[in-house]
Design a protein around this motif. Structure first.
Motif, PDB file in Angstrom:
ATOM      1  N   VAL A 163       0.682  -1.022  -0.115  1.00 21.84           N
ATOM      2  CA  VAL A 163       0.133  -0.012  -0.022  1.00 21.84           C
ATOM      3  C   VAL A 163       1.174   1.082   0.293  1.00 21.84           C
ATOM      4  N   ASP A 164       1.862   1.081   0.820  1.00 22.14           N
ATOM      5  CA  ASP A 164       2.458   2.393   0.782  1.00 22.14           C
ATOM      6  C   ASP A 164       3.847   2.351  -0.846  1.00 22.14           C
ATOM      7  N   GLU A 165       3.767   1.821  -0.974  1.00 19.35           N
ATOM      8  CA  GLU A 165       4.486   1.475  -2.432  1.00 19.35           C
ATOM      9  C   GLU A 165       3.608   2.484  -3.164  1.00 19.35           C
ATOM     10  N   GLN A 166       2.287   2.126  -3.549  1.00 19.15           N
ATOM     11  CA  GLN A 166       1.524   2.728  -4.213  1.00 19.15           C
ATOM     12  C   GLN A 166       0.706   3.889  -4.024  1.00 19.15           C
ATOM     13  N   ILE A 167       0.476   4.414  -2.631  1.00 15.28           N
ATOM     14  CA  ILE A 167       0.902   5.782  -2.698  1.00 15.28           C
ATOM     15  C   ILE A 167       1.505   6.368  -3.128  1.00 15.28           C
ATOM     16  N   SER A 186      -3.502  14.776 -12.703  1.00 12.32           N
ATOM     17  CA  SER A 186      -2.626  15.363 -11.384  1.00 12.32           C
ATOM     18  C   SER A 186      -3.509  15.160 -10.549  1.00 12.32           C
ATOM     19  N   ILE A 187      -4.800  16.017  -9.826  1.00 10.77           N
ATOM     20  CA  ILE A 187      -5.752  15.855  -9.184  1.00 10.77           C
ATOM     21  C   ILE A 187      -6.613  14.443  -8.808  1.00 10.77           C
ATOM     22  N   LYS A 188      -6.106  13.517 -10.106  1.00 13.07           N
ATOM     23  CA  LYS A 188      -7.381  12.301  -9.579  1.00 13.07           C
ATOM     24  C   LYS A 188      -6.086  10.881  -9.010  1.00 13.07           C
ATOM     25  N   ALA A 189      -4.995  11.037  -9.561  1.00 19.89           N
ATOM     26  CA  ALA A 189      -4.196  10.234  -9.028  1.00 19.89           C
ATOM     27  C   ALA A 189      -3.499  11.066  -7.139  1.00 19.89           C
ATOM     28  N   PHE A 190      -3.722  11.925  -7.293  1.00 23.73           N
ATOM     29  CA  PHE A 190      -2.701  12.479  -5.765  1.00 23.73           C
ATOM     30  C   PHE A 190      -4.934  12.676  -4.762  1.00 23.73           C
ATOM     31  N   ARG A 191      -5.249  12.321  -5.688  1.00 24.40           N
ATOM     32  CA  ARG A 191      -7.601  11.945  -4.566  1.00 24.40           C
ATOM     33  C   ARG A 191      -6.929  10.182  -4.389  1.00 24.40           C
ATOM     34  N   LYS A 192      -7.023   9.087  -5.205  1.00 22.74           N
ATOM     35  CA  LYS A 192      -6.656   8.420  -5.222  1.00 22.74           C
ATOM     36  C   LYS A 192      -5.665   8.029  -3.952  1.00 22.74           C
ATOM     37  N   GLY A 193      -4.778   9.018  -4.032  1.00 22.20           N
ATOM     38  CA  GLY A 193      -3.345   8.494  -2.899  1.00 22.20           C
ATOM     39  C   GLY A 193      -3.755   8.828  -1.973  1.00 22.20           C
ATOM     40  N   LEU A 194      -4.380  10.180  -1.873  1.00 22.44           N
ATOM     41  CA  LEU A 194      -5.039  10.806  -0.342  1.00 22.44           C
ATOM     42  C   LEU A 194      -6.206   9.537   0.028  1.00 22.44           C
ATOM     43  N   ARG A 198      -5.377   8.114   4.038  1.00 22.73           N
ATOM     44  CA  ARG A 198      -6.671   8.044   5.189  1.00 22.73           C
ATOM     45  C   ARG A 198      -6.571   6.518   5.641  1.00 22.73           C
ATOM     46  N   GLU A 199      -6.886   6.238   4.792  1.00 30.23           N
ATOM     47  CA  GLU A 199      -7.668   4.069   5.009  1.00 30.23           C
ATOM     48  C   GLU A 199      -6.814   3.486   5.726  1.00 30.23           C
ATOM     49  N   HIS A 200      -5.468   3.817   6.101  1.00 31.42           N
ATOM     50  CA  HIS A 200      -4.481   2.965   6.828  1.00 31.42           C
ATOM     51  C   HIS A 200      -3.304   4.623   7.375  1.00 31.42           C
ATOM     52  N   GLU A 201      -4.108   5.379   7.402  1.00 30.04           N
ATOM     53  CA  GLU A 201      -3.439   6.336   8.821  1.00 30.04           C
ATOM     54  C   GLU A 201      -1.876   6.607   8.486  1.00 30.04           C
ATOM     55  N   VAL A 202      -1.283   6.532   7.042  1.00 31.11           N
ATOM     56  CA  VAL A 202       0.152   7.654   7.047  1.00 31.11           C
ATOM     57  C   VAL A 202       0.126   9.088   7.238  1.00 31.11           C
ATOM     58  N   MET A 203       0.069   8.683   7.515  1.00 33.18           N
ATOM     59  CA  MET A 203      -0.241  10.464   8.411  1.00 33.18           C
ATOM     60  C   MET A 203       1.401  11.593   7.050  1.00 33.18           C
ATOM     61  N   ALA A 204       2.795  10.544   7.396  1.00 28.48           N
ATOM     62  CA  ALA A 204       3.231  11.720   6.504  1.00 28.48           C
ATOM     63  C   ALA A 204       2.515  10.813   5.102  1.00 28.48           C
ATOM     64  N   ARG A 205       2.585  10.485   4.633  1.00 29.59           N
ATOM     65  CA  ARG A 205       1.555  10.415   3.181  1.00 29.59           C
ATOM     66  C   ARG A 205       0.886  11.443   2.708  1.00 29.59           C
ATOM     67  N   GLU A 238       4.738  19.415  10.925  1.00 25.15           N
ATOM     68  CA  GLU A 238       5.153  19.812  12.118  1.00 25.15           C
ATOM     69  C   GLU A 238       4.922  19.558  12.940  1.00 25.15           C
ATOM     70  N   LYS A 239       3.999  18.413  13.316  1.00 24.36           N
ATOM     71  CA  LYS A 239       3.562  17.655  14.966  1.00 24.36           C
ATOM     72  C   LYS A 239       4.521  16.008  14.437  1.00 24.36           C
ATOM     73  N   MET A 240       4.923  16.493  13.137  1.00 30.67           N
ATOM     74  CA  MET A 240       5.735  14.908  13.204  1.00 30.67           C
ATOM     75  C   MET A 240       6.977  15.213  12.965  1.00 30.67           C
ATOM     76  N   ASN A 241       8.135  16.528  12.614  1.00 30.65           N
ATOM     77  CA  ASN A 241       8.975  17.570  12.496  1.00 30.65           C
ATOM     78  C   ASN A 241       9.575  16.539  11.603  1.00 30.65           C
ATOM     79  N   ALA A 242       8.855  16.811  10.709  1.00 28.59           N
ATOM     80  CA  ALA A 242       9.222  16.144   8.583  1.00 28.59           C
ATOM     81  C   ALA A 242       9.624  17.165   8.414  1.00 28.59           C
ATOM     82  N   ARG A 243      10.596  17.583   8.186  1.00 27.71           N
ATOM     83  CA  ARG A 243      11.279  18.852   7.738  1.00 27.71           C
ATOM     84  C   ARG A 243      11.433  19.140   6.346  1.00 27.71           C
TER      85      ARG A 243
END
Length: 426
Positions: A163-167, A186-194, A198-205, A238-243
Motif C-alpha cells: 500500500v505504501d509503495e502504491q501511495i 494530477s488531481i485524480k492521482a493525488f485523490r486516489k493516493g489520499l 487516510r484509509e491506512h492512516e499514513v500521516m506522512a503521506r 510540524e507535529k511529525m517534525n518532517a523538515r
C-alpha cells in the motif's frame, strides 16, 4: 557482548520505538548499530543490522538529513552483498542522490538496483527501483518517460499489495502530471493516493498529498482551497517534525498568500522555506523557492534583491543542466529587465525561454505566462496579438480537460486568466 545480549537489545529497541518520535527512533537504531558493529559475520545479527540500517536511513530522510541518510544507505549496501537488501539499498541511494540533484550518480545506482531485482526475481524490489527511475527522469526534465516508469511501478506495487509503495507512486504520478499541465489527471492521482493514505492512516503521506493537492488548486487560482490544504498539511508535518515537507509546505503557503495579495504573510513563509531547503540540502525545493522569491521581490520593487535570487537559481540550473529551472530563471530575468526599463532585453530572454520551456516539458505551467509577458513588451501589434492567442490556447489546454466544471470556471474567472481571455477575444 554476546549474541543473546544483542538479540535482547534488539527487542528492547523495538519495544521503545512504539510511540517514539522520529528523532528518538533514529537514535535507537543508531545505538543498536553501534553495539552490533563487530558481528557482521553472524547471520542472525546481520539480518537485524540490515533492517536497522534501512530504517535509520529512511528516518534520516524523513528528518531532512539527506547526506547522513545517503551515508547510512551506502553502509547498508556494503553489508548487503547481492541479496534483496542490496536492491533496497541501491534504490535508496539513487533516491537520495536524486534529491540532492546529483542525477548522473543516481541513474547508475537505480539501474543497478533494477537489474539486481530482475536477477533475484524480486517483484517488490523492481517496483521500488522503477519508482525511483520514474522520479529521477521527471527531475531530469523527461517527465513523460518518468511517468512510463511510474505506471510500471504502480502496477507491480498493486500486484504485491504494498500500500505504501502504491501511495508513493500515485504521488509521483500526480506530480509528473502537474508539471505537464495535466491538472485533472494530477488531481485524480493525488485523490486516489489520499484515499489510500487516510484509509491506512499514513500521516506522512497524507501531509505530502495535501501539499500537492493544494499546489494543483494554487495553479488553478483556487487559492482559498489551496491555503486550506497547505495549512492542514503543515500542521501534520510540524507535529511529525518532517523538515523536508515543512519546507515545501511553507513554499506553497508563501505563494498562496502572495497571489491573494497578502504579501506580509507570504514572504516570511518563503524565506522560512529557503532556510529549511538549505538545511536539508533539498535542491528541488530550494530552486523553486528562489524562483518564487525572485518574482516576489521584483514585483514589490526590490529588483536587486530579486536579482540575487535569480543569479543563484541560474547558477545551479546551469551547473546541473536542469532545463526546467533554467526556463524559470530566464522568466525571472525578463521580469528584472522590465523593472530596469530594458524591454528589448526582456523580450529576447523570454523568447529564448519559450524554446527552453518546450524542451523541458514545461509546456503549460510556464508557457502561458511567458506568452502574456511577451505580448506586453513586443512592439509589433500583430506579434503581440499572436502571443496572446498562444497564451489563450495554453490556458484552454489546462482548463477544458478539467471534469470539475466548478473548478474550471474558478480558473477561467481568476483575474489574470479572465483578463488574458478577454483581450485574446475568447
Amino acid at each position: 557482548m554476546s549474541e543473546a545480549v544483542l538479540l535482547a537489545l534488539w527487542e528492547e529497541v523495538k519495544g521503545k520505538i512504539e510511540g517514539a518520535e522520529a528523532a528518538e527512533e533514529e537514535q535507537l537504531y543508531a545505538q543498536f548499530l553501534e553495539a552490533s558493529g563487530g558481528w557482521a559475520d553472524n547471520e542472525r545479527v546481520q539480518a537485524l543490522r540490515l533492517e536497522a540500517l534501512a530504517k535509520r536511513g529512511s528516518l534520516l530522510t524523513f528528518l531532512g538529513q539527506t547526506e547522513a541518510a545517503l551515508a547510512v544507505h551506502r553502509q547498508q549496501y556494503d553489508e548487503a552483498g547481492t541479496t534483496y537488501h542490496a536492491v533496497r539499498a541501491l534504490t535508496a541511494i539513487g533516491n537520495q542522490l536524486n534529491q540532492l540533484g546529483r542525477h548522473d550518480e543516481a541513474l547508475p545506482a537505480l539501474k543497478e538496483a533494477l537489474g539486481l531485482a530482475e536477477t533475484l526475481n524480486d517483484t517488490a524490489g523492481r517496483a521500488e527501483a522503477l519508482g525511483g527511475l520514474g522520479s529521477l527522469h521527471h527531475h531530469m526534465g523527461k517527465t513523460e518517460e518518468g511517468i512510463h516508469y511510474l505506471n510500471q511501478a504502480l502496477a507491480l506495487a498493486q500486484q504485491t499489495g504494498d500500500v505504501d509503495e502504491q501511495i508513493r507512486n500515485l504521488i509521483r504520478i500526480g506530480f509528473g502530471r502537474y508539471y505537464l499541465g495535466q491538472v485533472d489527471r494530477s488531481i485524480k492521482a493525488f485523490r486516489k493516493g489520499l484515499g489510500l493514505a487516510r484509509e491506512h492512516e499514513v500521516m506522512a503521506r497524507i501531509a505530502h498529498i495535501l501539499n500537492n493537492l493544494g499546489e494543483c488548486h494554487q495553479m488553478l487560482y483556487d487559492l482559498e482551497t489551496a491555503v486550506q490544504y497547505h495549512q492542514e498539511g503543515l500542521e501534520i508535518a510540524e507535529k511529525m517534525n518532517a523538515r523536508l515537507l515543512q519546507g515545501d509546505l511553507c513554499r506553497n503557503l508563501g505563494i498562496d498568500y502572495l497571489r491573494l495579495g497578502r504579501e506580509d504573510e507570504g514572504l516570511p513563509y518563503l524565506k522560512k522555506a529557503l532556510v529549511i531547503s538549505e538545511e536539508t540540502h533539498n535542491a528541488d525545493i530550494r530552486l523553486q523557492v528562489l524562483y518564487a522569491l525572485a518574482l516576489a521581490e521584483i514585483g514589490r520593487g526590490e529588483s536587486e534583491a530579486g536579482k540575487g535570487y535569480i543569479e543563484v537559481l541560474e547558477e545551479v540550473a546551469e551547473a546541473q543542466q536542469w532545463l526546467g529551472y533554467k526556463a524559470d530563471a530566464m522568466h525571472a530575468w525578463g521580469r528584472y529587465h522590465v523593472a530596469q526599463g530594458a524591454v528589448a532585453e526582456a523580450a529576447a530572454v523570454w523568447q529564448e525561454a519559450v524554446f527552453v520551456a518546450h524542451e523541458a516539458e514545461r509546456r503549460q505551467l510556464l508557457l502561458w505566462q511567458l506568452h502574456v509577458d511577451l505580448a506586453e513588451v513586443v512592439t509589433n501589434v500583430d506579434l503581440a496579438a499572436a502571443h496572446r492567442r498562444l497564451a489563450a490556447e495554453v490556458v484552454d489546454q489546462i482548463a477544458y480537460p478539467l471534469q470539475d466544471k466548478g473548478l474550471r470556471q474558478k480558473f477561467l474567472s481568476a483575474e489574470p486568466i479572465a483578463a488574458l481571455m478577454e483581450v485574446a477575444g475568447r
